[in-house]
Design a protein around this motif. Structure first.
Motif, PDB file in Angstrom:
ATOM      1  N   PHE A 242      52.646  51.690  33.333  1.00  0.00           N
ATOM      2  CA  PHE A 242      53.284  50.690  34.192  1.00  0.00           C
ATOM      3  C   PHE A 242      54.789  50.790  33.993  1.00  0.00           C
ATOM      4  O   PHE A 242      55.297  50.617  32.877  1.00  0.00           O
ATOM      5  CB  PHE A 242      52.750  49.297  33.863  1.00  0.00           C
ATOM      6  CG  PHE A 242      51.263  49.205  34.056  1.00  0.00           C
ATOM      7  CD1 PHE A 242      50.738  48.883  35.292  1.00  0.00           C
ATOM      8  CD2 PHE A 242      50.384  49.505  33.020  1.00  0.00           C
ATOM      9  CE1 PHE A 242      49.362  48.827  35.494  1.00  0.00           C
ATOM     10  CE2 PHE A 242      49.009  49.454  33.208  1.00  0.00           C
ATOM     11  CZ  PHE A 242      48.502  49.113  34.456  1.00  0.00           C
TER      12      PHE A 242
ATOM     13  N   TYR B 112      58.765  50.059  35.323  1.00  0.00           N
ATOM     14  CA  TYR B 112      59.780  49.401  36.155  1.00  0.00           C
ATOM     15  C   TYR B 112      60.894  50.401  36.436  1.00  0.00           C
ATOM     16  O   TYR B 112      61.378  51.082  35.527  1.00  0.00           O
ATOM     17  CB  TYR B 112      60.375  48.168  35.466  1.00  0.00           C
ATOM     18  CG  TYR B 112      61.584  47.647  36.227  1.00  0.00           C
ATOM     19  CD1 TYR B 112      61.428  47.071  37.491  1.00  0.00           C
ATOM     20  CD2 TYR B 112      62.866  47.792  35.715  1.00  0.00           C
ATOM     21  CE1 TYR B 112      62.528  46.634  38.217  1.00  0.00           C
ATOM     22  CE2 TYR B 112      63.974  47.352  36.439  1.00  0.00           C
ATOM     23  CZ  TYR B 112      63.799  46.778  37.690  1.00  0.00           C
ATOM     24  OH  TYR B 112      64.892  46.361  38.411  1.00  0.00           O
TER      25      TYR B 112
ATOM     26  N   PHE C 295      55.455  49.866  45.543  1.00  0.00           N
ATOM     27  CA  PHE C 295      55.854  48.483  45.263  1.00  0.00           C
ATOM     28  C   PHE C 295      57.371  48.426  45.137  1.00  0.00           C
ATOM     29  O   PHE C 295      57.960  48.930  44.179  1.00  0.00           O
ATOM     30  CB  PHE C 295      55.205  47.986  43.973  1.00  0.00           C
ATOM     31  CG  PHE C 295      55.454  46.513  43.711  1.00  0.00           C
ATOM     32  CD1 PHE C 295      54.550  45.562  44.150  1.00  0.00           C
ATOM     33  CD2 PHE C 295      56.590  46.091  43.040  1.00  0.00           C
ATOM     34  CE1 PHE C 295      54.775  44.208  43.915  1.00  0.00           C
ATOM     35  CE2 PHE C 295      56.822  44.743  42.804  1.00  0.00           C
ATOM     36  CZ  PHE C 295      55.918  43.796  43.243  1.00  0.00           C
TER      37      PHE C 295
ATOM     38  N   TRP D 137      54.401  40.349  49.330  1.00  0.00           N
ATOM     39  CA  TRP D 137      54.397  41.175  48.124  1.00  0.00           C
ATOM     40  C   TRP D 137      53.033  41.238  47.453  1.00  0.00           C
ATOM     41  O   TRP D 137      52.720  42.217  46.761  1.00  0.00           O
ATOM     42  CB  TRP D 137      55.433  40.655  47.121  1.00  0.00           C
ATOM     43  CG  TRP D 137      55.015  39.412  46.395  1.00  0.00           C
ATOM     44  CD1 TRP D 137      55.138  38.134  46.832  1.00  0.00           C
ATOM     45  CD2 TRP D 137      54.397  39.336  45.104  1.00  0.00           C
ATOM     46  NE1 TRP D 137      54.640  37.250  45.889  1.00  0.00           N
ATOM     47  CE2 TRP D 137      54.180  37.964  44.829  1.00  0.00           C
ATOM     48  CE3 TRP D 137      54.019  40.276  44.154  1.00  0.00           C
ATOM     49  CZ2 TRP D 137      53.590  37.515  43.641  1.00  0.00           C
ATOM     50  CZ3 TRP D 137      53.423  39.835  42.976  1.00  0.00           C
ATOM     51  CH2 TRP D 137      53.220  38.473  42.721  1.00  0.00           C
TER      52      TRP D 137
ATOM     53  N   LEU E 131      51.265  44.638  46.032  1.00  0.00           N
ATOM     54  CA  LEU E 131      50.868  44.854  44.639  1.00  0.00           C
ATOM     55  C   LEU E 131      49.411  45.270  44.542  1.00  0.00           C
ATOM     56  O   LEU E 131      49.059  46.218  43.829  1.00  0.00           O
ATOM     57  CB  LEU E 131      51.102  43.591  43.817  1.00  0.00           C
ATOM     58  CG  LEU E 131      50.611  43.653  42.371  1.00  0.00           C
ATOM     59  CD1 LEU E 131      51.370  44.707  41.580  1.00  0.00           C
ATOM     60  CD2 LEU E 131      50.734  42.280  41.692  1.00  0.00           C
TER      61      LEU E 131
ATOM     62  N   GLU F 136      49.022  48.865  45.670  1.00  0.00           N
ATOM     63  CA  GLU F 136      49.635  49.806  44.733  1.00  0.00           C
ATOM     64  C   GLU F 136      48.687  50.106  43.576  1.00  0.00           C
ATOM     65  O   GLU F 136      48.599  51.247  43.110  1.00  0.00           O
ATOM     66  CB  GLU F 136      50.963  49.220  44.225  1.00  0.00           C
ATOM     67  CG  GLU F 136      51.821  50.180  43.416  1.00  0.00           C
ATOM     68  CD  GLU F 136      51.537  50.112  41.931  1.00  0.00           C
ATOM     69  OE1 GLU F 136      51.888  51.064  41.232  1.00  0.00           O
ATOM     70  OE2 GLU F 136      50.928  49.121  41.474  1.00  0.00           O
TER      71      GLU F 136
ATOM     72  N   ASN G  60      52.008  53.617  37.877  1.00  0.00           N
ATOM     73  CA  ASN G  60      52.194  52.356  38.587  1.00  0.00           C
ATOM     74  C   ASN G  60      53.664  51.950  38.473  1.00  0.00           C
ATOM     75  O   ASN G  60      54.121  51.535  37.412  1.00  0.00           O
ATOM     76  CB  ASN G  60      51.305  51.271  37.978  1.00  0.00           C
ATOM     77  CG  ASN G  60      49.828  51.603  38.086  1.00  0.00           C
ATOM     78  OD1 ASN G  60      49.220  51.433  39.125  1.00  0.00           O
ATOM     79  ND2 ASN G  60      49.246  52.107  36.994  1.00  0.00           N
TER      80      ASN G  60
ATOM     81  N   TYR H 107      57.053  49.828  39.743  1.00  0.00           N
ATOM     82  CA  TYR H 107      57.520  48.598  40.375  1.00  0.00           C
ATOM     83  C   TYR H 107      59.045  48.646  40.470  1.00  0.00           C
ATOM     84  O   TYR H 107      59.740  48.755  39.461  1.00  0.00           O
ATOM     85  CB  TYR H 107      57.086  47.380  39.556  1.00  0.00           C
ATOM     86  CG  TYR H 107      55.613  47.406  39.215  1.00  0.00           C
ATOM     87  CD1 TYR H 107      54.644  47.375  40.210  1.00  0.00           C
ATOM     88  CD2 TYR H 107      55.185  47.507  37.890  1.00  0.00           C
ATOM     89  CE1 TYR H 107      53.292  47.422  39.905  1.00  0.00           C
ATOM     90  CE2 TYR H 107      53.835  47.547  37.573  1.00  0.00           C
ATOM     91  CZ  TYR H 107      52.894  47.512  38.587  1.00  0.00           C
ATOM     92  OH  TYR H 107      51.559  47.575  38.275  1.00  0.00           O
ATOM     93  N   HIS H 108      59.541  48.599  41.702  1.00  0.00           N
ATOM     94  CA  HIS H 108      60.980  48.701  41.940  1.00  0.00           C
ATOM     95  C   HIS H 108      61.579  47.339  42.272  1.00  0.00           C
ATOM     96  O   HIS H 108      60.925  46.490  42.871  1.00  0.00           O
ATOM     97  CB  HIS H 108      61.255  49.611  43.147  1.00  0.00           C
ATOM     98  CG  HIS H 108      60.866  51.034  42.970  1.00  0.00           C
ATOM     99  ND1 HIS H 108      59.588  51.491  43.168  1.00  0.00           N
ATOM    100  CD2 HIS H 108      61.599  52.130  42.639  1.00  0.00           C
ATOM    101  CE1 HIS H 108      59.544  52.797  42.967  1.00  0.00           C
ATOM    102  NE2 HIS H 108      60.747  53.210  42.645  1.00  0.00           N
TER     103      HIS H 108
ATOM    104  N   LEU I  69      63.374  41.912  39.942  1.00  0.00           N
ATOM    105  CA  LEU I  69      62.280  41.201  39.288  1.00  0.00           C
ATOM    106  C   LEU I  69      62.528  39.701  39.202  1.00  0.00           C
ATOM    107  O   LEU I  69      61.578  38.917  39.089  1.00  0.00           O
ATOM    108  CB  LEU I  69      62.056  41.762  37.886  1.00  0.00           C
ATOM    109  CG  LEU I  69      61.629  43.229  37.809  1.00  0.00           C
ATOM    110  CD1 LEU I  69      61.451  43.650  36.354  1.00  0.00           C
ATOM    111  CD2 LEU I  69      60.343  43.486  38.601  1.00  0.00           C
TER     112      LEU I  69
ATOM    113  N   PHE J 142      50.639  38.226  39.113  1.00  0.00           N
ATOM    114  CA  PHE J 142      50.862  39.663  38.930  1.00  0.00           C
ATOM    115  C   PHE J 142      50.003  40.170  37.761  1.00  0.00           C
ATOM    116  O   PHE J 142      49.290  41.183  37.877  1.00  0.00           O
ATOM    117  CB  PHE J 142      52.350  39.871  38.629  1.00  0.00           C
ATOM    118  CG  PHE J 142      52.877  41.268  38.784  1.00  0.00           C
ATOM    119  CD1 PHE J 142      52.355  42.319  38.060  1.00  0.00           C
ATOM    120  CD2 PHE J 142      53.950  41.514  39.627  1.00  0.00           C
ATOM    121  CE1 PHE J 142      52.872  43.602  38.178  1.00  0.00           C
ATOM    122  CE2 PHE J 142      54.479  42.791  39.761  1.00  0.00           C
ATOM    123  CZ  PHE J 142      53.940  43.843  39.033  1.00  0.00           C
TER     124      PHE J 142
ATOM    125  N   GLN K  83      46.803  42.904  37.738  1.00  0.00           N
ATOM    126  CA  GLN K  83      46.761  44.063  36.842  1.00  0.00           C
ATOM    127  C   GLN K  83      45.513  44.046  35.968  1.00  0.00           C
ATOM    128  O   GLN K  83      44.878  45.087  35.749  1.00  0.00           O
ATOM    129  CB  GLN K  83      48.004  44.086  35.954  1.00  0.00           C
ATOM    130  CG  GLN K  83      49.282  44.545  36.631  1.00  0.00           C
ATOM    131  CD  GLN K  83      50.422  44.632  35.637  1.00  0.00           C
ATOM    132  OE1 GLN K  83      50.543  43.814  34.731  1.00  0.00           O
ATOM    133  NE2 GLN K  83      51.276  45.622  35.799  1.00  0.00           N
TER     134      GLN K  83
END
Length: 592
Positions: free
Chosen positions: A37, A39, A302, A318, A322, A325, A333, A335-336, A339, A350, A354
């Motif tokens: 995961f 970011y 995402f 969103w 998610l 994705e 995975n 996430y852009h 946040l 979220f 997951q």
């Protein structure tokens, strides 16, 4: 130039070993050892399709947001510092002196203190964009500068050995994920231009780059290396046949390959964000057809944020983004974006999503089913686990549809999530869902209240939608017009798409943010009665860097006289001759 860096690439030991690839020297990769995961701070800033720079303040703010979300249960393993962290003259070894005056030390240390692994973006060999050079040619690189001065040759000169040394420097400082982008394998130096054919240049650049990364991985086996633009596959549209191939050697070089930056598909939708989901759904199917295992496809889908690269989306729709994705089954995975847009309730949701999909990803059982997403018919992703089956389903069509889910002898079932509006139903293995609706269905052990994800009431799908007969025809170059009679008590949905002479959807590109033109000011839908315009609700009124081939709009119930015909006129400002096709639908909503 003196020293190893000054030697031609052919003299470097890892290139000599790969000049004739030896199968025994290749590390046969299976991709990441488990789902990860990540970011990535791109779209929290944007220096390509917007003017928002990456700075230490911004990067540290997002790191603090990662820590906050982790405390809420969100899984985040890596923080990738995306493009333009580097100084113009630094050769990837010095950080931007204005935006990072003290270098990356604080960021690296804070990542380590919070059990987050740092990652970094590198251009493979491009050093300039439409805005000019983002990297100047340092002395160690000069003999690699291509005949095209925007790209560096990888098999001749000092660029690639210097880059290899740079990667090791950052690895030694704790970086564990390396993202490579912008690969141009046609690059050749003046000294080599007449020695090799174009095909030989392509091959020599590829082999040199593969060799460098193979050598780096062998020395540092716990890295993750990801590939983005330039490593194969069609990313421009969602109608082209799946007739391309991914060079299988990339699967022994990269842990994962991405299948395209989020953009809107060539499937028109009133909910423009569902069209963006459809693009990534389609690309996963395409890359499977190109030969990629699904777990190694980085769908990269995402992206929330406040910049042009994500179309100033914020967090609109969103939740479905998610879910999809994760449902697509890839082990990368990503996430852009911003946040801080996710509050505490969103963070906990979220984490819950997951927690549902992560154990299923680990099993690597995800398969696609139904139609190819670009075909405008229902499709989905199925994951099988020890408790049963989970199906994530999308209906991209302009009709309420029933799809048979690939579940044998279905027992207990439960709808775990749905876009708002229409209430989907599941009978046996047959699911009925609305136009543009996303639904998640759990079977057997997954049909349990603990997995319930709720309804996203920010989305309102139709409870009824029916095509209306219309005679909208050409009245001139790139203009069509016609009349429809509206049923009482309904809204009217208009879908228009433009096609080029080859019969394929044609994307208009009226510019990128921040100075580009909205697509709605370029591809037009207008409706009127008695010469008076009727207000039209649209969601494609955006500056779209990736282009758009369609327009969609609705006339809301009560905004027009149902006793009078409605004149609909569609047009495009494209200079070339386009074929325009439009369809009209009567739509009802539960809230109407």
């Amino acid at each position: 130039m003196a020293g190893t860096i000054g030697l031609g690439i052919a003299m470097h030991p890892f290139v000599r070993a790969w000049s004739k690839p030896n199968a025994n020297s290749i590390i046969r990769l299976q991709g990441p050892p488990k789902p990860v995961f990540v970011y990535n701070n791109w779209s929290a800033y944007d220096e390509l399709s917007d003017n928002v720079p990456q700075t230490e303040q911004l990067a540290m703010r997002e790191l603090a947001e990662m820590v906050r979300l982790k405390k809420l249960g969100v899984e985040l393993d890596y923080y990738v510092m995306d493009a333009f962290w580097f100084d113009l003259w630094g050769g990837y070894r010095t950080w931007h002196k204005t935006h990072w005056p003290n270098g990356p030390g604080k960021w690296l240390a804070t990542c380590k203190a919070n059990n987050i692994k740092p990652g970094m973006w590198f251009s493979t060999n491009l050093i300039a964009t439409h805005s000019g050079r983002f990297l100047e040619v340092i002395p160690e690189w000069k003999d690699s500068l291509g005949t095209d001065p925007n790209i560096m040759c990888l098999f001749d000169g000092g660029y690639l050995p210097h880059l290899a040394g740079t990667l090791q420097i950052w690895y030694n400082k704790g970086v564990r994920l390396f993202k490579f982008d912008f690969a141009y394998f046609e690059a050749v130096t003046p000294a080599m231009k007449d020695k090799y054919t174009k095909e030989e240049v392509l091959e020599k650049n590829k082999v040199a780059f593969m060799a460098m990364l193979q050598s780096f991985r062998k020395k540092n086996p716990n890295v993750i290396i990801t590939g983005y633009n330039g490593f194969g596959g069609n990313m421009e549209n969602t109608y082209k046949p799946f007739d391309e191939k991914i060079d299988p050697r990339w699967l022994d070089t990269f842990d994962t390959l991405y299948c395209g930056d989020p953009r809107f598909s060539d499937v028109p939708m009133m909910n423009i964000w569902r069209s963006q989901d459809n693009y990534s759904d389609h690309q996963v199917s395409a890359y499977q057809a190109y030969g990629m295992p699904i777990r190694r496809i980085d769908n990269c889908a995402f992206m929330i944020g406040k910049t042009g690269t994500c179309y100033y989306r914020g967090i609109h729709c969103w939740k479905g983004m998610l879910i999809l994705e994760l449902a697509r089954g890839g082990w990368m995975n990503v996430y852009h974006g911003n946040l801080e847009l996710l509050d505490e309730a969103n963070g906990k949701w979220f984490a819950k999503v997951q927690a549902l999909y992560h154990p299923l990803q680990k099993l690597d059982t995800t398969v696609t089913f139904g139609a190819i997403p670009g075909a405008r018919k229902p499709y989905g992703f199925k994951s099988k686990g020890p408790k049963g089956v989970l199906c994530t389903v999308v209906n991209p069509s302009q009709s309420i549809a029933t799809i048979e889910l690939p579940v044998r002898r279905p027992g207990k079932s439960k709808i775990l999530y749905a876009d708002g509006g229409f209430k989907p139903t599941i009978h046996g293995n047959k699911l009925t869902l609305s136009s543009e609706q996303l639904v998640v269905v759990g079977f057997d052990g997954y049909a349990d209240a603990q997995y319930h994800l709720g309804i996203d009431d920010t989305i309102n799908t139709p409870v009824a939608i029916d095509k209306i007969d219309s005679s909208i025809t050409s009245i001139g170059k790139n203009v069509i017009e016609g009349q429809v009679n509206a049923p009482a008590g309904k809204s009217i949905r208009i879908i228009m798409q433009q096609y080029s002479a080859d019969g394929f959807p044609y994307r208009s590109w009226p510019g990128a943010p921040p100075d580009g033109e909205k697509v709605s000011d370029f591809i037009h839908i207008k409706a009127s009665q008695n010469g008076q315009d009727i207000p039209l609700h649209i969601e494609y009124d955006k500056v779209i860097w990736s282009g758009l081939s369609w327009a969609a709009g609705e006339l809301k119930q009560g905004s027009f006289d149902a006793n009078l015909p409605i004149t609909i006129k569609c047009s495009t400002d494209e200079k070339g001759e386009m074929k325009l096709l439009a369809a009209v639908y009567a739509v009802s909503y539960a809230s109407a």
